[in-house]
Write an enzyme that holds these catalytic residues in place. Structure first.
Site, PDB file in Angstrom:
ATOM      1  N   GLU A 251       0.837  -1.053  -0.151  1.00 21.82           N
ATOM      2  CA  GLU A 251       0.004   0.015  -0.125  1.00 21.82           C
ATOM      3  C   GLU A 251       0.874   1.101  -0.135  1.00 21.82           C
ATOM      4  O   GLU A 251       0.596   2.069  -0.787  1.00 21.82           O
ATOM      5  CB  GLU A 251      -0.800  -0.063   1.340  1.00 21.82           C
ATOM      6  CG  GLU A 251      -1.754   1.096   1.197  1.00 21.82           C
ATOM      7  CD  GLU A 251      -2.796   1.053   0.047  1.00 21.82           C
ATOM      8  OE1 GLU A 251      -2.626   2.159  -0.684  1.00 21.82           O
ATOM      9  OE2 GLU A 251      -3.695   0.299  -0.038  1.00 21.82           O
ATOM     10  N   ASP A 255       1.162   3.862  -3.039  1.00 26.29           N
ATOM     11  CA  ASP A 255       0.700   5.250  -2.913  1.00 26.29           C
ATOM     12  C   ASP A 255       1.427   6.332  -3.496  1.00 26.29           C
ATOM     13  O   ASP A 255       1.443   7.280  -3.988  1.00 26.29           O
ATOM     14  CB  ASP A 255       0.340   5.604  -1.549  1.00 26.29           C
ATOM     15  CG  ASP A 255      -0.989   4.746  -1.104  1.00 26.29           C
ATOM     16  OD1 ASP A 255      -1.801   4.503  -2.048  1.00 26.29           O
ATOM     17  OD2 ASP A 255      -1.421   4.669   0.044  1.00 26.29           O
ATOM     18  N   SER A 452      -7.150   1.668  -4.123  1.00 24.46           N
ATOM     19  CA  SER A 452      -6.078   2.530  -3.460  1.00 24.46           C
ATOM     20  C   SER A 452      -5.053   2.956  -4.555  1.00 24.46           C
ATOM     21  O   SER A 452      -4.528   3.886  -4.058  1.00 24.46           O
ATOM     22  CB  SER A 452      -5.233   1.252  -2.692  1.00 24.46           C
ATOM     23  OG  SER A 452      -5.612   0.969  -1.380  1.00 24.46           O
TER      24      SER A 452
END
Length: 523
Positions: A251, A255, A452
């Site tokens: 994650e 990002d 995400s």
């Protein structure tokens, strides 16, 4: 005496959890108390005007915000006095965030708030928790909006999916599917020319970490200079890579790499906090009111079904996002990867929070097929129960915002009904792991999808627009709904109980970006 139940603070234990005894009375913990806003009515008028004025809206600076809309000094003093009375230490006190962080033992907090903290055991491990409401004394009744941190259950989950590993449905489709770098997607989505110079993108993370060497290698592969990335510790959270590319590191790296590649030159600040309701709200508050780094857009890829949150927590987050709007900070939040049920498993529809806040830009997911330099097709991302699907639906908590009035929601079988509460998502972008994002995590080159990826994609677009404009666009939801042609409508597919249709739908919102038109719509 703590005799006033705090409205919306009621907690239940996790459905598979069993109490295994009292929490250690000597265990030390930190709790965040949020007090009411100064000049509440004036703030409500300010936010309403901000939504109505569009590109001409005037954002206020941090000093002005604190002066007019922070906490009243008398309210903070009342909390400090309460802490002293119960032997609790004041760790931090923030006028702008309206937050006081207290430290003490389980026994002290039990007595202070009229609760009984227990240890619970469940399939995922153990946590410290409570049931029922929190109680406040007379002098804090009506002063305190929320108390978070007594319960340390994992509050949120990341919304990313790695590319297929043995999933028959995925594997059958993957043979002819292409994956993309973020730069290629920015081109396919016609992002405006420019970069993220003089902009800061804030990223909220509740676990995992990044390795600078991986970032250097990844951006070199894109023929780009690696961005400046700074880690900010919140509530003792820190940049802590686990070494597991399929864990929270995936994650964090997703990002940073998506946002950094889409808005080259932007500074990236990652706010690391514990995965609790207190850690999450403290990270968001820290980012919004960070007067050193001053992010103009914040990307959030963690969340959970509304049913997993207390009302006080959802209200606290929503108020924080309203503060962001006043300051000109855009909030981008992933809508979840578990379809219309959001992984609850009770057969009902659920939407993901914080994407369901009307002051967040809810980011849903598509499956994109390219042909040459163009898009051949784009549909709702739905790979089934095991493969994942874009979150979306109708909030059970937040009222219908003015800019969604008159919209309709399309359910399975084609039935239409008026949208009665906040609809999610607002916008979309490529999220299918089969057509996902080429990234690097813990020394591994991988393909990752999920909503995400869409939150930092939109955050990067907004940072680029802010750089071009020379000023932050801020709260853009109302303006996108006024100019829906700035997005390309997705009309095929479903996320199980909701179907795509012409116009807004509860799968992909208004659609995926046409970057140049989005710039014109919000500038």
């Amino acid at each position: 005496m703590a005799n006033h139940p705090l409205n919306g603070s009621e907690r239940e234990c996790l459905k598979d959890a069993q109490p295994i005894g009292k929490a250690d009375p000597n265990e030390r913990l930190e709790v965040t108390m949020l007090v009411r806003r100064r000049s509440h009515d004036a703030f409500e008028k300010h936010i309403s005007a901000l939504a109505a004025q569009g590109a001409s809206a005037k954002h206020i600076d941090h000093d002005e915000f604190t002066k007019h809309f922070g906490a009243d000094s008398a309210d903070l003093a009342a909390v400090h006095a309460f802490a002293q009375k119960h032997g609790l230490s004041v760790v931090e006190s923030h006028e702008a965030r309206r937050a006081v962080v207290l430290s003490g033992t389980v026994a002290q907090f039990d007595a202070a708030f009229g609760v009984s903290l227990q240890q619970y055991e469940h399939d995922g491990g153990t946590y410290r928790g409570r049931t029922g409401p929190i109680h406040l004394p007379d002098e804090l009744n009506g002063v305190v909006d929320a108390v978070m941190g007594l319960d340390n259950r994992p509050q949120a989950r990341p919304s990313f999916r790695t590319r297929a590993q043995g999933n028959v449905r995925w594997t059958a489709r993957a043979a002819g599917a292409s994956t993309f770098t973020p730069v290629q997607l920015a081109s396919l989505y016609d992002f405006p020319q420019g970069d993220g110079q003089n902009q800061c993108i804030g990223i909220i993370e509740l676990g995992g970490g990044y390795r600078p060497a991986d970032l250097k290698t990844y951006f070199a592969s894109l023929n780009m200079k690696a961005p400046s990335v700074t880690a900010v510790s919140v509530d003792h959270g820190r940049n802590h890579p686990t070494g597991d590319p399929n864990g929270p590191d995936g994650e964090v790296m997703l990002d940073i790499e998506v946002a950094g590649a889409v808005a080259p030159g932007a500074k990236i600040v990652v706010y690391f906090a514990p995965n609790t309701d207190a850690g999450f709200i403290d990270a968001i508050g820290t980012a919004i009111h960070d007067t050193k780094n001053k992010p103009s857009v914040i990307s959030i890829s963690w969340g959970g079904p509304e049913s997993a949150w207390t009302q006080q927590a959802m209200n606290a987050f929503d108020q924080a996002f309203q503060s962001a709007a006043a300051l000109g900070v855009t909030i981008c939040a992933a809508s979840g990867d578990n379809g219309s049920g959001d992984g609850v498993g009770d057969g009902a529809d659920h939407v993901d929070f914080p994407a369901s806040s009307p002051y967040a830009l809810g980011c849903g997911g598509t499956s994109l097929q390219a042909s040459g330099n163009g898009i051949a097709s784009e549909t709702v991302w739905n790979d089934g129960a095991n493969g994942g699907a874009t979150g979306g639906g109708v909030s059970s908590f937040f009222a219908l915002p003015a800019w969604q009035e008159g919209l309709r929601v399309t359910r399975a079988g084609g039935a239409h009904s008026p949208l009665a509460m906040r609809g999610v998502p607002d916008v979309a972008g490529n999220a299918d792991p089969v057509t996902g994002y080429e990234v690097r995590v813990d020394g591994h080159d991988m393909v990752i999808g999920g909503t995400s990826a869409v939150a930092p994609l939109w955050a990067g677009l907004i940072a680029r627009i802010n750089a071009i404009k020379g000023a932050p666009v801020g709260y853009i939801n109302p303006h996108l709904y006024k100019d829906p042609l700035a997005l390309v409508d997705i009309t095929k597919g479903n996320n199980d109980d909701f179907h795509a249709t012409a116009g807004w739908d509860a799968c992909t919102g208004l659609g995926r970006p046409d970057g140049k038109k989005v710039k014109d719509a919000v500038s």
